[in-house]
Design an enzyme around this catalytic site. Structure first.
Site, mmCIF file in Angstrom:
data_model
loop_
_atom_site.group_PDB
_atom_site.id
_atom_site.type_symbol
_atom_site.label_atom_id
_atom_site.label_comp_id
_atom_site.label_asym_id
_atom_site.label_seq_id
_atom_site.Cartn_x
_atom_site.Cartn_y
_atom_site.Cartn_z
ATOM 1 C CG ASP A 1 -23.578 36.800 17.416
ATOM 2 O OD1 ASP A 1 -24.182 37.610 18.144
ATOM 3 O OD2 ASP A 1 -23.363 37.000 16.205
ATOM 4 N N GLY B 1 -19.008 42.185 13.159
ATOM 5 C CA GLY B 1 -19.548 43.046 14.210
ATOM 6 C C GLY B 1 -18.512 43.219 15.301
ATOM 7 N NE ARG C 1 -21.827 45.023 17.345
ATOM 8 C CZ ARG C 1 -22.202 45.068 16.068
ATOM 9 N NH1 ARG C 1 -23.007 44.150 15.589
ATOM 10 N NH2 ARG C 1 -21.777 46.029 15.286
HETATM 11 O O1 F6P Z 1 -22.552 39.278 15.093
HETATM 12 C C1 F6P Z 1 -22.737 40.238 16.074
HETATM 13 C C2 F6P Z 1 -24.065 40.916 15.918
HETATM 14 O O2 F6P Z 1 -24.178 41.908 16.908
HETATM 15 C C3 F6P Z 1 -25.284 39.998 15.947
HETATM 16 O O3 F6P Z 1 -25.660 39.644 17.250
HETATM 17 C C4 F6P Z 1 -26.299 40.828 15.227
HETATM 18 O O4 F6P Z 1 -27.287 40.024 14.621
HETATM 19 C C5 F6P Z 1 -25.477 41.536 14.185
HETATM 20 O O5 F6P Z 1 -24.137 41.540 14.651
HETATM 21 C C6 F6P Z 1 -25.875 42.961 13.904
HETATM 22 O O6 F6P Z 1 -25.081 43.408 12.862
HETATM 23 P P1 F6P Z 1 -24.953 44.916 12.420
HETATM 24 O O7 F6P Z 1 -24.148 45.637 13.473
HETATM 25 O O8 F6P Z 1 -24.237 44.857 11.128
HETATM 26 O O9 F6P Z 1 -26.334 45.476 12.354
#
Ligand code: F6P
Length: 317
Positions: A126, A10, A251
């Site tokens: 995280d 991520g 994010r």
């Molecule tokens: O690992 C970072 C993160 O944002 C987590 O907090 C979350 O569970 C996951 O990635 C979400 O992943 P994706 O962007 O693949 O849906």
């Protein structure tokens, strides 16, 4: 000396700031820098390009993963790990720098065991890499969540409502507790400190009895009871409640100054290590320093939230 860099898992705010600083510091030391696009997928597919001073211009302020990032499940397989290690040899790479979180550094560890020279940069919202105080992107994610909760509080106050705000963090409640504390929330629901359903209701009732016009419950996505279920239970008890899932908004935010500063420090350490021929560890902050933690230790299970954190949130609400 040829240093390859990839972003994996991520994306996290300030990954770009790290890339910019790695590139410029390495070029300044006459090393060549190769960008690998789309994480380990790109390594396996040979998606690479040399990076110049100008390529990384302005990246310090941009969220996201400029090189492209990916989750590459094939890196769990020994066959593909060997293929990736072979790619690095074919590219004549002296060091690979992997900017990523727990899952990504497991991939780094696999490559290291196959003879590649890998340096990890702890980067995930995280904060789930052991032995580091924090990881790159956490400060920005907490800030984004806190701002969103502040905004939700205004509408919650207008309508005398309860808001459940779900934040990311995968299996960790770190983001949730920090955002709850920073935003003056009433309660944090986190996997590290389970809480009974009646306690959630009692907390909300107490807030309104104390004269509050809103109550805020910050729920970690990893909390065992789904947020929708918490919402349902509150409504069944006559509480006017809403659910807001912040998701990827945390994010994608522009990195804070703190994350950019951390990025610059980690980048310099990573390049210095590569130039010295050191490898086999993840770099991250601990007690004011940037420290090296072996891949095995960094990716081992860790708990960064305590029941005490949750108690303090309640005490200050
Ligand atoms: O690992 C970072 C993160 O944002 C987590 O907090 C979350 O569970 C996951 O990635 C979400 O992943 P994706 O962007 O693949 O849906």
């Amino acid at each position: 000396m040829r240093i390859a860099v990839l972003m994996s898992g991520g994306d996290a705010p300030a990954m770009n700031a790290v890339l910019r600083a790695i590139t410029r510091y390495a070029l300044g030391h006459r090393a060549e820098v190769i960008g690998i696009h789309d994480g380990f997928y790109g390594l396996l597919a040979g998606l690479t390009s040399p990076l110049t001073h100008v390529d990384v211009r302005g990246l310090e302020e941009r969220g996201g993963a400029w090189l492209g990032s990916a989750r590459e499940p094939r890196m769990l397989s020994h066959i593909f790990q060997k293929r990736a290690a072979r790619r690095l040899r074919d590219m004549d790479v002296s060091s690979l720098i992997v900017i990523g979180g727990n899952g990504s550094q497991r991939g780094s560890y696999a490559l290291e065991r196959l003879g590649a020279r890998v340096i990890g940069v702890a980067s995930t919202i995280d904060n789930d890499l052991a032995e580091f105080d924090t990881t790159l992107g956490v400060d920005t994610a907490i800030t984004a969540a806190t701002r969103a909760i502040d905004d939700l509080k205004t509408t919650a106050t207008s309508h005398r409502r309860v808001f459940i705000v779900e934040v990311m963090g995968r299996h960790s409640g770190y983001l949730a507790t920090r955002a709850a504390l920073a935003s003056g929330a009433d309660l944090a629901l986190v996997p590290e400190a389970p809480i009974e359903a009646w306690d959630v209701l009692a907390t909300v009732r107490r807030a309104f009895l104390a004269g509050e016009r809103h109550a805020i419950i910050v729920a970690a996505e990893g909390f065992p009871t789904p947020s929708s279920e918490v919402l349902f239970r509150l409504r069944r008890n006559g509480i006017d409640a809403r659910l807001s899932v912040l998701g990827h908004l945390q994010r994608g935010a522009q990195p804070t100054a703190a994350d950019r500063l951390l990025a610059a420090r980690m980048a310099v350490e990573a390049v210095e290590a590569a130039l010295a021929g050191d490898h086999g560890f993840v770099l991250g902050p601990s007690r004011g320093d940037i420290v090296r933690v072996s891949f095995a230790a960094a990716t081992s299970p860790c708990v960064k939230v305590t029941a005490d954190d949750v108690r303090i949130i309640r005490a200050l609400a």
